[in-house]
Design a protein around this motif. Structure first.
Motif, PDB file in Angstrom:
ATOM      1  N   MET A 199     -18.338  33.311 -76.004  1.00 27.59           N
ATOM      2  CA  MET A 199     -18.604  32.741 -74.686  1.00 27.59           C
ATOM      3  C   MET A 199     -20.061  32.990 -74.304  1.00 27.59           C
ATOM      4  O   MET A 199     -20.571  34.105 -74.474  1.00 27.59           O
ATOM      5  CB  MET A 199     -17.668  33.360 -73.646  1.00 27.59           C
ATOM      6  CG  MET A 199     -16.202  32.968 -73.828  1.00 27.59           C
ATOM      7  SD  MET A 199     -15.141  33.527 -72.479  1.00 27.59           S
ATOM      8  CE  MET A 199     -15.150  35.298 -72.782  1.00 27.59           C
ATOM      9  N   LYS A 200     -20.720  31.982 -73.788  1.00 30.01           N
ATOM     10  CA  LYS A 200     -22.122  32.093 -73.407  1.00 30.01           C
ATOM     11  C   LYS A 200     -22.317  32.210 -71.898  1.00 30.01           C
ATOM     12  O   LYS A 200     -23.230  32.871 -71.440  1.00 30.01           O
ATOM     13  CB  LYS A 200     -22.896  30.883 -73.934  1.00 30.01           C
ATOM     14  CG  LYS A 200     -22.955  30.805 -75.456  1.00 30.01           C
ATOM     15  CD  LYS A 200     -23.799  29.620 -75.909  1.00 30.01           C
ATOM     16  CE  LYS A 200     -23.888  29.570 -77.434  1.00 30.01           C
ATOM     17  NZ  LYS A 200     -24.706  28.423 -77.897  1.00 30.01           N
ATOM     18  N   ALA A 201     -21.476  31.544 -71.132  1.00 23.22           N
ATOM     19  CA  ALA A 201     -21.657  31.539 -69.680  1.00 23.22           C
ATOM     20  C   ALA A 201     -20.768  32.546 -68.970  1.00 23.22           C
ATOM     21  O   ALA A 201     -21.169  33.132 -67.966  1.00 23.22           O
ATOM     22  CB  ALA A 201     -21.380  30.140 -69.132  1.00 23.22           C
ATOM     23  N   TRP A 235     -27.069  33.635 -68.620  1.00 28.69           N
ATOM     24  CA  TRP A 235     -26.742  32.252 -68.266  1.00 28.69           C
ATOM     25  C   TRP A 235     -27.219  31.938 -66.854  1.00 28.69           C
ATOM     26  O   TRP A 235     -27.734  30.850 -66.599  1.00 28.69           O
ATOM     27  CB  TRP A 235     -25.240  32.032 -68.378  1.00 28.69           C
ATOM     28  CG  TRP A 235     -24.811  30.659 -67.959  1.00 28.69           C
ATOM     29  CD1 TRP A 235     -24.896  29.504 -68.679  1.00 28.69           C
ATOM     30  CD2 TRP A 235     -24.277  30.288 -66.677  1.00 28.69           C
ATOM     31  NE1 TRP A 235     -24.430  28.440 -67.942  1.00 28.69           N
ATOM     32  CE2 TRP A 235     -24.041  28.888 -66.713  1.00 28.69           C
ATOM     33  CE3 TRP A 235     -23.947  30.992 -65.527  1.00 28.69           C
ATOM     34  CZ2 TRP A 235     -23.508  28.200 -65.632  1.00 28.69           C
ATOM     35  CZ3 TRP A 235     -23.419  30.300 -64.446  1.00 28.69           C
ATOM     36  CH2 TRP A 235     -23.204  28.922 -64.507  1.00 28.69           C
ATOM     37  N   GLU A 267     -23.472  22.823 -63.632  1.00 25.28           N
ATOM     38  CA  GLU A 267     -23.585  23.730 -64.781  1.00 25.28           C
ATOM     39  C   GLU A 267     -22.420  24.717 -64.810  1.00 25.28           C
ATOM     40  O   GLU A 267     -21.994  25.170 -65.880  1.00 25.28           O
ATOM     41  CB  GLU A 267     -24.913  24.487 -64.724  1.00 25.28           C
ATOM     42  CG  GLU A 267     -26.150  23.638 -64.918  1.00 25.28           C
ATOM     43  CD  GLU A 267     -26.290  23.122 -66.341  1.00 25.28           C
ATOM     44  OE1 GLU A 267     -25.739  23.754 -67.260  1.00 25.28           O
ATOM     45  OE2 GLU A 267     -26.925  22.069 -66.525  1.00 25.28           O
ATOM     46  N   GLN A 283     -19.424  24.278 -64.555  1.00 26.50           N
ATOM     47  CA  GLN A 283     -18.255  23.780 -65.272  1.00 26.50           C
ATOM     48  C   GLN A 283     -18.050  24.556 -66.567  1.00 26.50           C
ATOM     49  O   GLN A 283     -16.917  24.701 -67.047  1.00 26.50           O
ATOM     50  CB  GLN A 283     -18.408  22.281 -65.564  1.00 26.50           C
ATOM     51  CG  GLN A 283     -17.218  21.656 -66.258  1.00 26.50           C
ATOM     52  CD  GLN A 283     -15.938  21.747 -65.440  1.00 26.50           C
ATOM     53  OE1 GLN A 283     -15.956  21.505 -64.223  1.00 26.50           O
ATOM     54  NE2 GLN A 283     -14.827  22.094 -66.073  1.00 26.50           N
ATOM     55  N   ARG A 284     -19.127  25.095 -67.118  1.00 30.34           N
ATOM     56  CA  ARG A 284     -19.012  25.877 -68.349  1.00 30.34           C
ATOM     57  C   ARG A 284     -18.161  27.124 -68.148  1.00 30.34           C
ATOM     58  O   ARG A 284     -17.464  27.561 -69.072  1.00 30.34           O
ATOM     59  CB  ARG A 284     -20.406  26.282 -68.854  1.00 30.34           C
ATOM     60  CG  ARG A 284     -21.255  25.111 -69.337  1.00 30.34           C
ATOM     61  CD  ARG A 284     -22.485  25.580 -70.081  1.00 30.34           C
ATOM     62  NE  ARG A 284     -22.162  26.341 -71.277  1.00 30.34           N
ATOM     63  CZ  ARG A 284     -23.079  26.826 -72.109  1.00 30.34           C
ATOM     64  NH1 ARG A 284     -24.367  26.656 -71.859  1.00 30.34           N
ATOM     65  NH2 ARG A 284     -22.721  27.501 -73.174  1.00 30.34           N
ATOM     66  N   LEU A 285     -18.213  27.708 -66.949  1.00 28.96           N
ATOM     67  CA  LEU A 285     -17.386  28.888 -66.675  1.00 28.96           C
ATOM     68  C   LEU A 285     -15.913  28.544 -66.798  1.00 28.96           C
ATOM     69  O   LEU A 285     -15.130  29.280 -67.419  1.00 28.96           O
ATOM     70  CB  LEU A 285     -17.685  29.426 -65.270  1.00 28.96           C
ATOM     71  CG  LEU A 285     -19.126  29.838 -64.966  1.00 28.96           C
ATOM     72  CD1 LEU A 285     -19.267  30.216 -63.493  1.00 28.96           C
ATOM     73  CD2 LEU A 285     -19.558  30.994 -65.858  1.00 28.96           C
ATOM     74  N   SER A 286     -15.522  27.426 -66.210  1.00 29.03           N
ATOM     75  CA  SER A 286     -14.132  26.989 -66.280  1.00 29.03           C
ATOM     76  C   SER A 286     -13.731  26.626 -67.699  1.00 29.03           C
ATOM     77  O   SER A 286     -12.652  27.007 -68.169  1.00 29.03           O
ATOM     78  CB  SER A 286     -13.929  25.803 -65.333  1.00 29.03           C
ATOM     79  OG  SER A 286     -12.606  25.326 -65.415  1.00 29.03           O
ATOM     80  N   ASP A 287     -14.599  25.887 -68.387  1.00 29.16           N
ATOM     81  CA  ASP A 287     -14.284  25.471 -69.760  1.00 29.16           C
ATOM     82  C   ASP A 287     -14.090  26.677 -70.670  1.00 29.16           C
ATOM     83  O   ASP A 287     -13.166  26.697 -71.499  1.00 29.16           O
ATOM     84  CB  ASP A 287     -15.397  24.578 -70.308  1.00 29.16           C
ATOM     85  CG  ASP A 287     -15.480  23.238 -69.598  1.00 29.16           C
ATOM     86  OD1 ASP A 287     -14.503  22.866 -68.915  1.00 29.16           O
ATOM     87  OD2 ASP A 287     -16.534  22.571 -69.726  1.00 29.16           O
ATOM     88  N   GLU A 288     -14.955  27.683 -70.519  1.00 28.28           N
ATOM     89  CA  GLU A 288     -14.848  28.861 -71.378  1.00 28.28           C
ATOM     90  C   GLU A 288     -13.627  29.702 -71.029  1.00 28.28           C
ATOM     91  O   GLU A 288     -12.997  30.293 -71.923  1.00 28.28           O
ATOM     92  CB  GLU A 288     -16.123  29.687 -71.285  1.00 28.28           C
ATOM     93  CG  GLU A 288     -17.314  28.994 -71.946  1.00 28.28           C
ATOM     94  CD  GLU A 288     -18.581  29.823 -71.943  1.00 28.28           C
ATOM     95  OE1 GLU A 288     -19.620  29.308 -72.389  1.00 28.28           O
ATOM     96  OE2 GLU A 288     -18.531  30.997 -71.505  1.00 28.28           O
ATOM     97  N   GLU A 308     -10.718  27.919 -72.593  1.00 31.90           N
ATOM     98  CA  GLU A 308     -10.730  28.126 -74.048  1.00 31.90           C
ATOM     99  C   GLU A 308     -10.255  29.524 -74.401  1.00 31.90           C
ATOM    100  O   GLU A 308      -9.491  29.713 -75.348  1.00 31.90           O
ATOM    101  CB  GLU A 308     -12.153  27.903 -74.568  1.00 31.90           C
ATOM    102  CG  GLU A 308     -12.283  28.078 -76.082  1.00 31.90           C
ATOM    103  CD  GLU A 308     -13.716  27.892 -76.558  1.00 31.90           C
ATOM    104  OE1 GLU A 308     -13.964  28.091 -77.766  1.00 31.90           O
ATOM    105  OE2 GLU A 308     -14.600  27.575 -75.733  1.00 31.90           O
TER     106      GLU A 308
END
Length: 357
Positions: A1-3, A299, A334, A336-341, A344
């Motif tokens: 995870m990056k964010a 991030w 931006e 949205q990456r928190l939710s996507d990760e 996942e």
């Protein structure tokens, strides 16, 4: 995870190692004060309340202060995904025209504008919040005592100076100046212990809902206090973040459940007056069953201006509201990456990348 970074207290970590993290495990969700910083949590809110928690049917307590209370009250509306979309749009695009001859709006003028926005947002829909089948909302406010019992040009700064001084010595002494006053869904018990600070609980109602939510967001000296809320003792009520900035509470989730905390940082700071007291930023036993979802610091540096949206942006972009709106809009996209990760990570079914809280 990056964010995204996921932090867990010891009991929560053990639970996830044995069972993973399932929607039916969540018993409490806090919502921190922090103004525009809370915008970064929009995509997580839409996923958690709009798609993930809908896979379970247990009762969930929502405990919020300031913008956190506004977010969690929004979660109780029908179609929370659409409601969060409107919340985000309205917050990002807020602008306040200053009358001719003034440099800035007065606290009373700001409070009047805020009251109008709450009425427009929740008008005709308060029953959706109070009658939600699963969610029990708890809105935290700070009620002034003694000299802070009424707002005044001299008494308010003197009272807060006293509160700051005594709180620096012992947090519990803050209760001599301000008490935690929680307004809850009628009949709902508090999901946390109250031995840490003087506390009252009162019922939310159609008659006091907007006043309570406004009080929970009323930052001293920036907005006016809300006085004499129906159904509660007379007095001045201010931002719930003063007593409980990040809601570092003695959580007691039912059935050894999980406290799931979408937050904008790792540290869960007890009160607003504790921001500069670094020794109070550490985790305690109160957070043993907590899972914190927070953005990675590197991030965050990739966002506009290298930081989360905050109140200082109103000064930074004082003469260019559209630039602030653009920066905040980009930050929320931006995020949205928190939710996507998070989605996942849930799909992996393993406690990988869990960090100690």
């Amino acid at each position: 995870m990056k964010a995204l970074r996921i932090y867990a207290g010891p009991a929560a970590r053990k639970h996830i190692e044995q069972n993973g993290l399932r929607p039916q495990d969540v018993r409490t969700i806090p919502g921190a004060a922090g103004g525009p910083k809370g915008l970064i949590l929009g995509p997580l809110d839409r996923f958690i309340f709009g798609r993930w928690l809908t896979q379970s049917n247990q009762q969930v307590h929502l405990v919020g202060a300031s913008i956190g209370a506004w977010r969690l009250a929004t979660a109780c509306l029908s179609d929370p995904d659409a409601a969060f979309g409107r919340f985000e749009h309205d917050y990002v695009h807020q602008q306040f025209e200053v009358p001719p001859g003034q440099k800035r709006l007065s606290p009373h003028q700001l409070s009047e504008r805020f009251a109008e926005s709450l009425d427009a947002f929740y008008g005709g829909r308060i029953a959706e919040v109070l009658d939600h089948a699963r969610y029990r909302l708890h809105v935290v406010t700070s009620r002034g005592r003694h000299i802070l019992g009424r707002e005044g040009r001299a008494r308010t700064p003197v009272g807060y100076l006293g509160a700051f001084a005594t709180n620096s010595l012992h947090r519990k002494s803050l209760g001599a100046w301000l008490e935690r006053c929680v307004f809850s869904t009628p009949g709902a018990a508090l999901p946390f212990g109250t031995r840490d600070l003087r506390t009252r609980q009162h019922a939310l109602s159609e008659a006091n809902f907007n006043m309570v939510l406004q009080a929970s967001c009323s930052i001293p000296f920036l907005l006016a206090a809300v006085h004499d809320i129906p159904g509660a003792p007379r007095g001045a009520y201010w931002d719930g973040g003063i007593t409980d900035y990040h809601l570092h509470l003695d959580y007691q989730p039912a059935d050894d459940g999980i406290v799931l905390y979408p937050h904008f940082q790792q540290a869960v700071v007890p009160g607003w007056l504790d921001k500069g007291l670094r020794w109070r930023h550490k985790s305690t036993g109160f957070l043993d069953r907590m899972v914190v979802l927070a953005p990675d610091r590197d991030w965050v540096r990739s966002l506009p201006n290298g930081k989360l949206p905050d109140r200082k942006d109103f000064i930074r972009f004082a003469n260019d509201a559209q630039a602030r709106i653009a920066a905040w809009g980009q930050a929320t996209r931006e995020a949205q990456r928190l939710s996507d990760e998070f989605e996942e990570w849930l799909g992996k079914g393993q406690p990988v990348e869990l960090l100690p809280l």
